[in-house]
Design an enzyme around this catalytic site. Structure first.
Site, mmCIF file in Angstrom:
data_model
loop_
_atom_site.group_PDB
_atom_site.id
_atom_site.type_symbol
_atom_site.label_atom_id
_atom_site.label_comp_id
_atom_site.label_asym_id
_atom_site.label_seq_id
_atom_site.Cartn_x
_atom_site.Cartn_y
_atom_site.Cartn_z
ATOM 1 N N ILE B 99 21.393 23.835 19.918
ATOM 2 C CA ILE B 99 21.342 25.544 19.917
ATOM 3 C C ILE B 99 22.272 26.089 19.555
ATOM 4 O O ILE B 99 23.737 26.400 19.832
ATOM 5 C CB ILE B 99 21.705 25.586 21.630
ATOM 6 N N CYS B 100 21.774 27.492 19.107
ATOM 7 C CA CYS B 100 22.639 28.648 18.133
ATOM 8 C C CYS B 100 22.953 29.503 19.270
ATOM 9 O O CYS B 100 22.774 30.651 19.763
ATOM 10 C CB CYS B 100 22.252 29.136 17.073
ATOM 11 N N LEU B 101 23.902 29.697 19.881
ATOM 12 C CA LEU B 101 24.342 30.230 20.966
ATOM 13 C C LEU B 101 26.183 30.706 20.805
ATOM 14 O O LEU B 101 26.331 30.101 20.755
ATOM 15 C CB LEU B 101 24.385 29.251 22.372
#
Lengths: 324, 590
Positions: B99-101
């Site tokens: 996840i790109c968070l």
């Protein structure tokens, strides 16, 4: 009764001697500024449109008012905050210090006795800070009403960002803890401050009036436990010393002041809040009295951690010195 | 230790918080039983499986996504490792579920704070699902689609959600979850099919139903055609009729299923075989009954059975068996020139060999009609088949002979093929059985039949029959080899039933046998012989029947081809037909 009258009464009441040395909100003058603004608006529009009849400034910001009003208010607020914190510190120093230091302090104060006087002083300080805080709040509300703007509210948030909001000061919590401590000893229950340490979310509650209640969470955001050996960063957030140190990646024995100035507050991400962190001695004392077991346990843990860290540190240092 | 203890304490608090006041749409799957309040093990505390519902009104709505959360050692100061276990089409979530968070990374790049917790992380993931951030996309394609081609993005995301995050939560999603990035969706599907096939014979049969139906139709047709010849017993002959008449249809059918169907059929056949083999002992007796009953059916209900795939298969098998029983070998084999025959013959052959004496017992079950029919078939069919066989087989036989230890005998017989049909017929059945056995049974069964065949053929029926069988055997062998390989592959995949695994060694043996190792065959044969003892006959027949029924799918196809070839274009090389279904190896052989 109007607040203005109450405030004046407070200022000239029996505590005048105490307040003389402190700055306070010039409520009346600020009110006058706003009144002038209103009357001028009325003069500008003698025909008296609906809105003007109500005496409200239509412009979002009126330069004259802003200049005088806000500069004055912010000056006063900062003065009050400074005065308050220095007073509280002074008071607590008297209370917390022990041994020879305490003796010396008492000596300086000519052995004026203590406990009652100190408790009274504490009460006065609380009243002082609450009255001024309410005064600031009210005058800003009035400003918003007169100008039908939100500048007042914005100013409040600005004040909070600059840590001038009196009711957010960690010193108030400290004072509250002191108040509870001293009252607990004397057996006289305070109705203004109360604290609940047994529940899941330990809080300290400050009741200013029936409608205004402030809650200060005593939970460390890092370990999610009740704060122990708590430090308040200058942004007002409380942490355990151990937690704050590891968040700033400094050794516990180095202290929070050693933290990199770029380190951010773990909650609000503000920079440079570690340098002016405040140790909450009174709060720690309160905890020690209220939850002995927990306190002892925590103390043990923290000491073990500190010893371990310093051991590692000196190990590495010696290795470095010996050329390993 | 203090650090670990503190982390443990914090995790417990966090989990408590998560359970009592979870963020919207989030539920914890593995913590519920673990009693987070009590000191649950560190393992469960450092690995959390959460499920998040796709936010309503988004393309992920109604989907349930599994999220794996790994807690690092320095947890509150290091962000947790959060990945999606369920494949999802999202600009900020890649194939591996990463996840790109920003809050999942440390400050220099990210925005993780020790004051954040799992609850807030899950909440922000939920927000990320409803509000993708294509400007900082992890998946270039997805973010581009999200930006400029929203419709296709929505479609893709929706289909992915339906595929992996809905209802199939238990099955597909978890499977995908284990290795979401590596496994492509089709793979998963294939597995599913395999499992289905292996698990439920019924399912495989249903899938195969098309083929079986076609076969059944063919059977009916055959019956019609055969009526002239046979007259009385059309029922028994259906298979043959089908193959011959349907010829074209069946051929057409064959190539279609060849891909998936073949695999399925093979797998299915394998699985049942395995079950059969494992249950052989138990089944044997029951099977005997079945066979008997089947035979009766064959006589009475052949025509009616044609409609149902399974029934047809059974019938065919029964027919074959009956024929074998009646004619002792000639009739059934001739007519069934195709693989079906081979199988049948194979099944029959053991019977025949063992039955020799016991044929009588079976015989009584069969009606007089059967015997009559068989006789007729034998005569007519034998002649035809013999001729065809002789010409076609010669080449194959040689190859087969090479492969089989008894090849020498067979070769000799091959020469004899031109000789009277009866001989060939009789011989055919055993030979076929031998070769056929190898193929279908693959396991222990293979060995025994071979032995039987070889011995019996050599002793009782002479080499003549073997020649024919060689042809069939070759085909079968090729089929078997391919089938075996497939099976083994399937086994390796793990889709096959455990029984199959048991069979695997036998399969290997069979392969070896095919390669021409007679010794192994003999060894394998010994075991089965012991087995069979008295019941061998029944068992063989039963096994054969079962095998046939299981294999029917493949067998049927083969049968149809063979029959077509024989009838319509006998001169055509069966090999060509066989080649189609068979692998390149067969071609080479042919």
């Amino acid at each position: 009764m109007k607040f203005g009258e109450t405030f004046t009464e407070y200022l000239h009441g029996d505590q005048e001697w105490f307040l003389d040395k402190c700055s306070h909100v010039e409520y009346k003058q600020l009110k006058k500024v706003l009144k002038r603004c209103r009357s001028r608006n009325c003069k500008d529009a003698p025909a008296g449109s609906e809105s003007n009849n109500e005496g409200f400034c239509q412009c979002e910001s009126c330069p004259l008012c802003d200049q005088k009003f806000f500069s004055e208010l912010i000056k006063e607020a900062s003065e009050i905050a400074g005065c308050f914190s220095s007073r509280v510190r002074h008071l607590l120093q008297l209370h917390i210090s022990n041994g020879l230091q305490r003796y010396m302090l008492r000596l300086r104060h000519c052995f004026t006795n203590d406990k009652e006087l100190m408790a009274q002083q504490g009460r006065m300080l609380i009243e002082y800070v609450t009255m001024n805080a309410i005064a600031i709040r009210k005058i800003l509300k009035k400003y918003d009403k007169v100008h039908s703007s939100i500048n007042g509210r914005n100013f409040r948030t600005k004040m909070r960002a600059e840590h001038l909001e009196l009711l957010q000061s960690p010193w108030l919590i400290e004072l509250g803890a002191f108040y509870i401590n001293s009252n607990g000893v004397s057996g006289e229950l305070s109705d203004q401050f109360s604290c609940d340490l047994s529940s899941d979310r330990p809080v300290m509650t400050l009741t200013i009036s029936d409608s205004l209640k402030l809650e200060y969470s005593l939970t460390c955001a890092i370990c999610l436990d009740t704060v122990f050996n708590s430090y308040a960063l200058s942004c007002g957030h409380l942490f355990c010393k151990a937690c704050a140190c590891s968040a700033a990646s400094v050794m516990i024995f180095e202290g929070l002041k050693a933290a990199d100035p770029e380190t951010r507050c773990p909650v609000c991400r503000e920079v440079g809040v570690y340098a002016n962190s405040v140790r909450m001695i009174e709060l720690d004392l309160l905890l020690k009295n209220r939850c002995k077991e927990y306190w002892r346990e925590k103390l043990h843990d923290e000491r073990a951690e500190t010893v371990k860290q310093s051991k590692e540190y000196w190990d590495s240092q010696t290795k470095f010195m010996l050329g390993f | 230790m203090a650090q670990a203890a503190r982390q443990n304490l914090r995790m417990q608090k966090e989990l408590k918080l998560l359970l009592t006041d979870p963020p919207p749409g989030v539920s914890l799957s593995n913590i519920d039983d673990a009693n987070p309040s009590s000191s649950s093990s560190l393992f469960s505390l450092s690995n959390i499986d959460a499920e998040i519902k796709g936010p309503e009104g988004t393309v992920y709505a109604n989907g349930v996504f599994k999220i794996k959360i790994q807690i690092p050692d320095r947890y509150p100061f290091q962000p947790p490792n959060v990945t999606f276990a369920t494949p999802i089409y999202h600009p900020n979530i890649d194939n591996g579920g990463r996840i790109c968070l920003d809050i999942l990374n440390l400050p220099p790049k990210g925005a993780w704070q020790p004051s954040l917790n799992i609850s807030t992380v899950l909440m922000s993931i939920g927000l990320l699902l409803s509000e993708p951030n294509p400007d900082d996309g992890l998946m270039c394609e997805a973010s581009r689609e999200y930006k400029y081609n929203r419709q296709t993005f929505d479609e893709k995301a929706r289909s992915m959600t339906e595929k992996f995050a809905m209802s199939g939560i238990g099955g597909s999603s978890t499977r995908g979850g284990s290795t979401p990035s590596n496994q492509s969706p089709p793979m998963i599907e294939v597995k599913g099919h395999n499992l289905e096939a292996s698990n439920a014979d019924n399912v495989s049969r249903q899938k195969l139903s098309k083929v079986s139906r076609k076969l059944s139709l063919g059977c009916q047709k055959r019956n019609d055609g055969d009526k002239d010849n046979v007259g009385i017993d059309d029922e028994q002959l259906p298979c043959q009729d089908n193959s011959s008449k349907v010829g074209n249809d069946s051929i057409n059918v064959i190539p279609k299923p060849s891909g998936n169907f073949r695999k399925l059929s093979l797998k299915s056949s394998c699985s049942p075989q395995t079950t059969l083999t494992s249950d052989k002992e138990n089944v044997m007796r029951t099977q005997c009954f079945h066979t008997n009953t089947k035979i009766g059916f064959g006589a009475t209900s052949d025509s009616s059975q044609s409609t149902i795939g399974n029934h047809v298969d059974q019938q065919c098998n029964q027919d074959h068996e009956v024929e074998v029983n009646n004619g002792s070998t000639n009739q059934s084999q001739r007519n069934h020139s195709g693989i079906g025959r081979k199988f049948v013959s194979l099944s029959n052959s053991p019977r025949l060999s063992s039955m020799g004496s016991s044929k009588l017992s079976l015989m009584p079950l069969n009606d007089n009609c059967d015997t009559k029919q068989h006789c007729q078939f034998h005569n007519e069919d034998e002649n035809k088949s013999m001729i065809y066989m002789g010409s076609k087989m010669s080449g194959i036989r040689k190859k087969l002979s090479l492969e089989i230890s008894t090849s020498s005998k067979r070769e000799a017989f091959d020469n004899k093929e031109n000789v009277p049909p009866n001989y060939q017929l009789t011989t055919e059945s055993p030979s076929v059985t031998s070769s056929g056995f190898m193929i279908p049974q693959a396991g222990n069964h293979d060995a025994p039949p071979h032995q039987y065949h070889n011995e019996r053929v050599a002793n009782d029926r002479l080499g003549v029959d073997q020649k024919k069988h060689f042809k069939i055997g070759k085909k079968n062998v090729s089929m078997e080899s391919s089938g075996v390989i497939q099976r083994t592959d399937a086994d390796h995949k793990g889709d096959m039933l455990p029984v199959e695994k048991l069979l695997l060694p036998p399969n290997v043996q069979s392969l070896d046998k095919v390669s021409g190792k007679s010794l192994k065959l003999a060894h394998a044969d010994e075991e089965p012989h012991k087995y069979y003892g008295e019941e061998v006959e029944k068992i063989n027949t039963k096994q054969n029947e079962e095998v046939v029924s299981l294999i029917n799918d493949t067998v049927i196809v083969l049968d149809s081809e063979d029959s077509d070839e024989e009838i319509k274009a006998p001169t055509r090389s069966r090999l060509s037909l066989a080649r189609k279904p068979l692998a390149g190896k067969r071609k080479g052989k042919a």
